[in-house]
Design an enzyme around this catalytic site. Structure first.
Site, PDB file in Angstrom:
ATOM      1  N   GLN A  25       0.826  -1.210   0.000  1.00 46.15           N
ATOM      2  CA  GLN A  25       0.000   0.000   0.000  1.00 46.15           C
ATOM      3  C   GLN A  25       0.859   1.258   0.000  1.00 46.15           C
ATOM      4  OE1 GLN A  25      -3.275  -1.651   2.933  1.00 46.15           O
ATOM      5  NE2 GLN A  25      -3.848   0.399   2.269  1.00 46.15           N
ATOM      6  N   SER A  60       4.860  -5.997   2.747  1.00 46.33           N
ATOM      7  CA  SER A  60       3.524  -6.048   3.326  1.00 46.33           C
ATOM      8  C   SER A  60       2.544  -6.769   2.380  1.00 46.33           C
ATOM      9  CB  SER A  60       3.055  -4.631   3.673  1.00 46.33           C
ATOM     10  OG  SER A  60       1.874  -4.667   4.439  1.00 46.33           O
ATOM     11  N   LEU A  61       1.531  -6.067   1.868  1.00 46.10           N
ATOM     12  CA  LEU A  61       0.593  -6.669   0.921  1.00 46.10           C
ATOM     13  C   LEU A  61       1.321  -7.355  -0.233  1.00 46.10           C
ATOM     14  CD1 LEU A  61      -0.998  -5.937  -2.033  1.00 46.10           C
ATOM     15  CD2 LEU A  61      -2.239  -7.137  -0.240  1.00 46.10           C
ATOM     16  N   ARG A  64      -8.630  -9.154   4.187  1.00 46.55           N
ATOM     17  CA  ARG A  64      -7.551  -8.583   5.005  1.00 46.55           C
ATOM     18  C   ARG A  64      -7.749  -7.075   5.163  1.00 46.55           C
ATOM     19  NH1 ARG A  64      -2.242  -6.422   3.819  1.00 46.55           N
ATOM     20  NH2 ARG A  64      -0.615  -7.101   5.280  1.00 46.55           N
ATOM     21  N   HIS A  81       0.836  -3.188  10.893  1.00 46.39           N
ATOM     22  CA  HIS A  81       2.060  -3.771  11.449  1.00 46.39           C
ATOM     23  C   HIS A  81       2.344  -3.312  12.875  1.00 46.39           C
ATOM     24  CE1 HIS A  81       2.633  -5.386   7.496  1.00 46.39           C
ATOM     25  NE2 HIS A  81       2.530  -4.159   6.991  1.00 46.39           N
ATOM     26  N   GLN A 101       2.539 -11.150   9.979  1.00 49.42           N
ATOM     27  CA  GLN A 101       2.993  -9.902   9.358  1.00 49.42           C
ATOM     28  C   GLN A 101       2.025  -8.747   9.602  1.00 49.42           C
ATOM     29  OE1 GLN A 101       1.010  -8.945   5.430  1.00 49.42           O
ATOM     30  NE2 GLN A 101       3.022  -9.644   4.881  1.00 49.42           N
TER      31      GLN A 101
END
Length: 321
Positions: free
Chosen positions: A10, A91-92, A116, A204, A253
């Site tokens: 993102q 991340s993503l 998510r 996170h 994560q």
């Protein structure tokens, strides 16, 4: 020449992304059409026309970035691009990396990352969470600033280092008041700048633990295979191949920091000489160049026809070197 592919998370989304690539590669539209069939709305229209506010909604951003990364990967493969030695993601982007390594099915991953995004948005009341980038300060000093801001515990005191993006760039996340206190503490320790990010979901951080447990339940019903390409997770900067481990990492994560600096260094330590960012934007490419400045390394971004041609040429020349 060994090379790695990395996939953005993102923050790399923008209205109009992949428009130039879609104009020359039909694969882009077919990939987005496949995602749209899962989502029940026209994802390509949203990406192409906006509005930006809707595209930036976490539950919409995540499928959009997944589809963009997979579409770019498919264009690479359709044009004869060879498989990288390693895949990873920020991340993503880890979900995108796992789809491209054939560990996750694309359609299943689209539904999974939408879920998510939804549970992330629902985990924290709107306006109560924040993230900020701390620039020009050592990692340990940022962590100390967060501990100072969180001292005393109690309500409104959660703030943690969330993304170790590159030397001198750490993103913190938590409850809004605690993030503001951590910014002040970081500046007192010598931070050059502190920039509040335009997001309300403190990714996170410990505030995502509830969302992570909901994701765990959803992941238990999703098929995960051993990746065909070596996969290095940014949760711990280490390779993983066991499906049970991968499921656990994707849960962890959400409330653990992204260790991007360590991950890039671990990838380079395997002998990789090129790292190619696959998907919209050049965020990771900029970070990667700050992480490792050693001569002989090449960092490329792959997002439009010209950069696709450049990356294809670079890897083909390397394979004949």
């Amino acid at each position: 020449m060994a090379f790695a592919f990395v996939f953005p998370g993102q923050g790399s989304q923008s209205v109009g992304m992949l428009g130039a690539l879609a104009a020359t590669e039909a694969t882009v539209r077919t990939t987005f059409d496949e995602a749209s069939a899962v989502l029940g709305y026209d994802l390509w229209k949203l990406v192409s026309e906006g509005p930006e506010e809707e595209l930036s909604s976490t539950a919409r951003t995540q499928p959009a970035l997944l589809a963009a990364g997979v579409a770019t990967w498919r264009c690479w493969r359709a044009r004869g691009g060879t498989e990288p030695a390693i895949v990873s993601g920020h991340s993503l982007g880890e979900f995108t990396a796992l789809v491209c390594a054939e560990s996750l099915d694309f359609r299943a991953a689209v539904a999974l990352v939408r879920f998510r995004g939804e549970v992330m948005q629902e985990a924290v009341p709107a306006g109560s969470g924040a993230m900020a980038a701390i620039l020009g300060l050592e990692d340990a000093a940022v962590e100390a600033a967060c501990r100072e801001a969180a001292a005393g515990g109690g309500a409104g005191s959660v703030v943690e280092a969330a993304n170790f993006n590159s030397p001198g760039q750490v993103v913190i996340a938590g409850e809004s008041g605690a993030v503001e206190r951590a910014i002040a503490a970081a500046k007192a320790r010598g931070a050059k700048r502190a920039v509040t990010l335009p997001v309300s979901v403190p990714s996170h951080s410990a505030l995502m633990r509830g969302a992570a447990e909901r994701l765990r339940g959803r992941l238990s019903a999703v098929g995960v295979k051993p990746p065909r390409i070596r996969y290095v997770s940014a949760v711990d900067a280490a390779p993983h191949a066991e499906p049970a481990e991968i499921r656990d990492l994707l849960v962890r994560q959400l409330s653990s920091p992204v260790r991007w600096t360590d991950t890039v260094r671990a990838i380079i330590a395997t002998g990789v000489e090129e790292i190619i960012e696959c998907g919209p934007g050049r965020v990771l490419t900029g970070l990667n160049r700050r992480i490792e400045r050693r001569a002989g390394l090449e960092f490329l971004a792959l997002e439009d026809p010209d950069s696709l041609d450049t990356a294809l040429s670079a890897t083909r020349e390397g394979s004949h070197a």
